[in-house]
Design an enzyme around this catalytic site. Structure first.
Site, PDB file in Angstrom:
ATOM      1  N   ALA A  61       0.849  -1.202   0.000  1.00  0.00           N
ATOM      2  CA  ALA A  61       0.000   0.000   0.000  1.00  0.00           C
ATOM      3  C   ALA A  61       0.881   1.248   0.000  1.00  0.00           C
ATOM      4  O   ALA A  61       2.001   1.233   0.502  1.00  0.00           O
ATOM      5  CB  ALA A  61      -0.883  -0.010   1.238  1.00  0.00           C
ATOM      6  N   GLY A 102       0.707  -5.651   0.023  1.00  0.00           N
ATOM      7  CA  GLY A 102      -0.137  -5.625  -1.163  1.00  0.00           C
ATOM      8  C   GLY A 102       0.610  -6.020  -2.426  1.00  0.00           C
ATOM      9  O   GLY A 102       0.026  -6.569  -3.360  1.00  0.00           O
ATOM     10  N   GLU A 105       0.474  -9.662  -2.477  1.00  0.00           N
ATOM     11  CA  GLU A 105      -0.911 -10.088  -2.727  1.00  0.00           C
ATOM     12  C   GLU A 105      -1.262  -9.945  -4.209  1.00  0.00           C
ATOM     13  O   GLU A 105      -1.920 -10.809  -4.788  1.00  0.00           O
ATOM     14  CB  GLU A 105      -1.872  -9.287  -1.840  1.00  0.00           C
ATOM     15  CG  GLU A 105      -1.717  -9.665  -0.366  1.00  0.00           C
ATOM     16  CD  GLU A 105      -2.601  -8.844   0.557  1.00  0.00           C
ATOM     17  OE1 GLU A 105      -2.479  -7.604   0.545  1.00  0.00           O
ATOM     18  OE2 GLU A 105      -3.411  -9.436   1.288  1.00  0.00           O
ATOM     19  N   GLU A 125       1.920  -6.848   7.425  1.00  0.00           N
ATOM     20  CA  GLU A 125       0.798  -6.076   7.981  1.00  0.00           C
ATOM     21  C   GLU A 125       0.689  -6.193   9.499  1.00  0.00           C
ATOM     22  O   GLU A 125       0.272  -5.263  10.185  1.00  0.00           O
ATOM     23  CB  GLU A 125      -0.525  -6.521   7.335  1.00  0.00           C
ATOM     24  CG  GLU A 125      -0.693  -6.102   5.882  1.00  0.00           C
ATOM     25  CD  GLU A 125       0.052  -6.971   4.881  1.00  0.00           C
ATOM     26  OE1 GLU A 125       0.807  -7.880   5.301  1.00  0.00           O
ATOM     27  OE2 GLU A 125      -0.105  -6.733   3.670  1.00  0.00           O
TER      28      GLU A 125
END
Ligand code: NAD
Length: 697
Positions: A61, A102, A105, A125
């Site tokens: 992110a 992210g 991911e 995270e």
């Protein structure tokens, strides 16, 4: 910040491009979606490669969007991952350097993944009190197996790509590419261009032969290792869901856990700290591009407790150090401690013998100031006496080369005065390390009236190199941390006078989350140190009320752990604090001599008197400009004084309580005739913020 699009040899290349780590900002996501659509629409494109520009595939992110609506705006991360899965043409992630959160991911949504050796792969995270929120907990176990994935998600720690690529049975990486990654990825994409059906991680099976037992064990371990944080155990729940639920249900469950954690005070605190740490290195009037001075060699005066620990920081970072002492014996003793520290790291397997030899090889000693001529930074860590500091700073000034930075590690003395002992006060700065200096992460950088901006910039840069978190403090008695701890100590004393035992206070504070209560901390640091400070400080301020119990304790020689007795007793080789009846009797007798009838004090009162004493003093510190920002104070207390990280520091805690409530509590404490009503007058800054409807943030 965008995602670049190009076609090379019938392969479309989408390059995430958002320095420094290709954070997946809204703009990057929009351009990525456009690129993917374009590639799918272009008949000449056979396959798609996704990679990252510069020094990362993607760090996840975009932290600049954290907490803003942009972070979740469509297309959000989940949508572009789903879109990637649905691509009619194979999508190959070409991963290098950093692939986290992210970023990983997104890669897991691609049909294939090729990777360079040495890339750092992580789902970090949990370090922000969260779990991965875009399929990480559902897809990673499918490619790595439940146990390896759980351990990566719960720890948040990066694992090198080669190690993962070599793991038996792994399906995370389809190829480890030696040499040019993009060339390798394009060649791989061509090979797979016509292979159908397209493989999807979501279609892989996931399970564990002893699922219930394993998850119970993993959950217990996570809870035990992170007592005050809910996220690690929630990571285990999410992975367990991935094994029990249908893919999309597990995805929805992950999302729900993620959103719930987002609102926990623990996650808010960790996110606050994350930003506080980044903000700490920024000094309002020192531009970020200020040219720094070169630090190639460091001189340290004094090989005592602090000198030795400070030296180790620089040796660990590969910077040569020369230590000056008055006598050879002091050097031998100090170097013996350094070597002993390294030896024990080798024994524990934390350091290789050749690294130890390398570090010790960078260390030299001298008895003569002449040998400091070529040092770029000289730090004095001699006795805390202004006369000694004067002599030593004068001697350094006489030999140091022009432009050398002259630093003092004083904890309480006036840095401006120390600077005045030299002819170059602009080069003088405080570098206040915390004990043990080789372990504690905090460094208070004390800015004198005349300290040059490039000196500050240099010290901030070098602190990063030696892995410290540095915070700027102005000059005042005790700087930020020790000035606040004075009030905390005074409250601790009043609590004893009013009816508490040391263990009652320590227990309450430790339950709140502090690493150690005030009395155990005193025993560890040495009660004699506080005694000496009180004699000086309260000698100068005879009207300042404080409890005399700590002085009485010191009169009995109960200096703490180093002598085996302080507020508690200690058995050699152990750190357990054993309550001592004589100490309790001494406290009771003193209480009686003051004519005080003891009362039962609640844990809540104990904690809030101690914590809010920090907050009120800190508000004065902020107002006086000694600290630049409230978040700096939180950093000082978490990294230097064991304040519980899940509370985000004293200022963050006060914000969470609400400053109105904080002020009400202070006013209530002021009504206690045995406390200090004047101190509890809420600082003007607190009153102003309440009136403006603001907080310290
Ligand atoms: P220490 O007594 O362990 O070490 C001081 C060393 O300085 C001794 O080895 C001594 O021989 C040497 N020394 C004294 N005068 C000297 C001189 N004229 N020339 C050369 N060497 C000389 O003390 P310490 O605990 O390491 O503290 C040093 C400084 O660090 C003090 O200013 C102290 O306030 C500060 N400090 C201490 C702590 C702590 O917890 N101990 C924490 C932060 C800062």
């Amino acid at each position: 910040m965008t995602t670049r699009y190009e076609v090379r040899d019938s392969i479309a290349i989408l390059t995430l491009d958002n320095a420094p780590v290709n954070g997946l900002s809204h703009a990057v996501r929009v351009a990525y979606a456009e690129g993917l659509e374009k590639a799918n629409a272009d008949a000449s494109v056979k396959a798609i490669v996704v990679t990252g520009a510069g020094k990362a595939f993607s760090g996840g992110a975009d932290i600049k969007e954290f907490g803003s609506p942009k972070a979740l705006a469509e297309p959000n991360l989940g949508s572009i991952i789903r879109m990637t899965e649905m691509s009619n043409k194979p999508v190959v992630a070409a991963i290098h350097t950093t692939c986290m959160g992210g970023g990983l991911e997104l890669a897991l949504g691609c049909h294939y993944r090729v990777v360079s050796p040495g890339a750092n792969i992580a789902l970090p995270e949990v370090k922000l009190g969260l779990i991965p929120g875009a399929g990480g907990t559902v897809r990673l176990p499918r490619v790595l197996g439940v146990e390896a994935a759980t351990s990566m998600i719960v720890s948040g720690e990066p694992v090198p790509s080669d190690m993962l690529a070599m793991a038996p049975g792994q399906k995370l990486f389809d190829k480890l590419v030696q040499g040019d990654l993009l060339e390798g990825a394009i060649a791989f994409a061509k090979e797979k261009a016509d292979v159908r059906p397209l493989p999807l991680v979501r279609d892989l099976k996931v399970g564990h032969p002893e699922a219930d037992g394993y998850f119970q064990f993993a959950r217990n371990t996570a809870k035990a290792m992170a007592k005050n944080f809910p996220a690690p155990a929630k990571c285990v729940d999410a992975v367990q869901n991935a094994t029990k639920m249908k893919f999309d249900d597990a995805l929805a469950a992950e999302r729900e856990i993620f959103v719930n954690l987002m609102f926990t005070p623990e996650s808010k605190s960790l996110r606050h700290l994350f930003f506080a740490e980044r903000a700490a290195s920024k000094i309002p009037d020192v531009p970020e591009d200020t040219k720094t001075r070169d630090i190639k060699k460091v001189g340290i005066i004094g090989a005592g407790t602090m000198g030795g620990g400070i030296a180790m920081n620089f040796l660990n970072a590969g910077v040569p150090v020369i230590v000056l002492e008055m006598k050879q014996e002091a050097i031998d003793k100090g170097f013996g401690v350094i070597k002993g520290n390294y030896d024990s790291q080798v024994k524990k397997g934390k350091l290789k013998q050749d690294k130890l030899d390398q570090r010790m090889g960078l260390l030299s000693s001298t008895l003569s100031y002449d040998d400091l001529k070529d040092c770029d930074l000289i730090i004095e860590a001699v006795f805390e006496e202004i006369g000694v500091k004067e002599k030593v700073m004068g001697a350094i000034d006489a030999v140091a080369k022009p432009g050398a930075i002259l630093a003092t590690n004083t904890s309480t003395l006036d840095v401006n005065k120390i600077a005045s002992f030299t002819k170059r006060p602009q080069d003088v700065v405080g570098m206040h390390f915390f004990s043990p200096a080789n372990v504690m992460k905090l460094l208070e950088v004390v800015r004198g009236e005349k300290t040059a901006k490039d000196v500050l910039a240099t010290v901030m840069a070098i602190s990063k190199k030696i892995k410290k978190t540095a915070v700027i403090s102005g000059v005042c008695d005790g700087f930020i941390g020790n000035r606040m701890i004075e009030q905390y100590g005074r409250q601790g004393g009043f609590l004893l006078d009013e009816g508490c035992t040391p263990q009652q206070v320590d227990r309450a504070v430790e339950k709140f989350g502090f690493a150690m209560g005030p009395f155990r901390m005193g025993d560890l640091a040495g009660n004699d140190i506080g005694w000496a400070i009180r004699k000086r400080r309260y000698g100068e301020k005879p009207n300042m009320r404080y409890s005399k119990t700590a002085d009485l304790l010191c009169e009995q020689g109960r200096f703490g752990q180093k002598v085996g007795k302080g507020w508690y007793d200690y058995v050699p080789g152990k750190r357990d604090a054993i309550p001592n009846a004589d100490v309790e009797a001494m406290i009771a007798k003193h209480r009686e001599s003051l004519g005080i009838t003891p009362r039962k004090i609640s844990d809540d009162e104990i904690v809030h008197r101690l914590v809010l004493s920090l907050v009120n003093e800190a508000a004065h510190i902020l107002e006086e400009g000694i600290a630049n920002k409230a978040s700096d104070i939180d950093i000082v207390y978490i990294y230097g004084y064991g304040f519980p990280p899940h509370r985000g520091g004293p200022m963050n805690y006060a914000n969470e309580l609400g400053l109105f409530t904080v002020a009400q509590m202070m006013k209530k404490f002021a009504q206690n005739p045995l406390d200090d009503a004047k101190f509890w007058e809420p600082a003007p800054l607190i009153k102003k913020l309440i009136a403006e409807g603001k907080s310290f943030a």
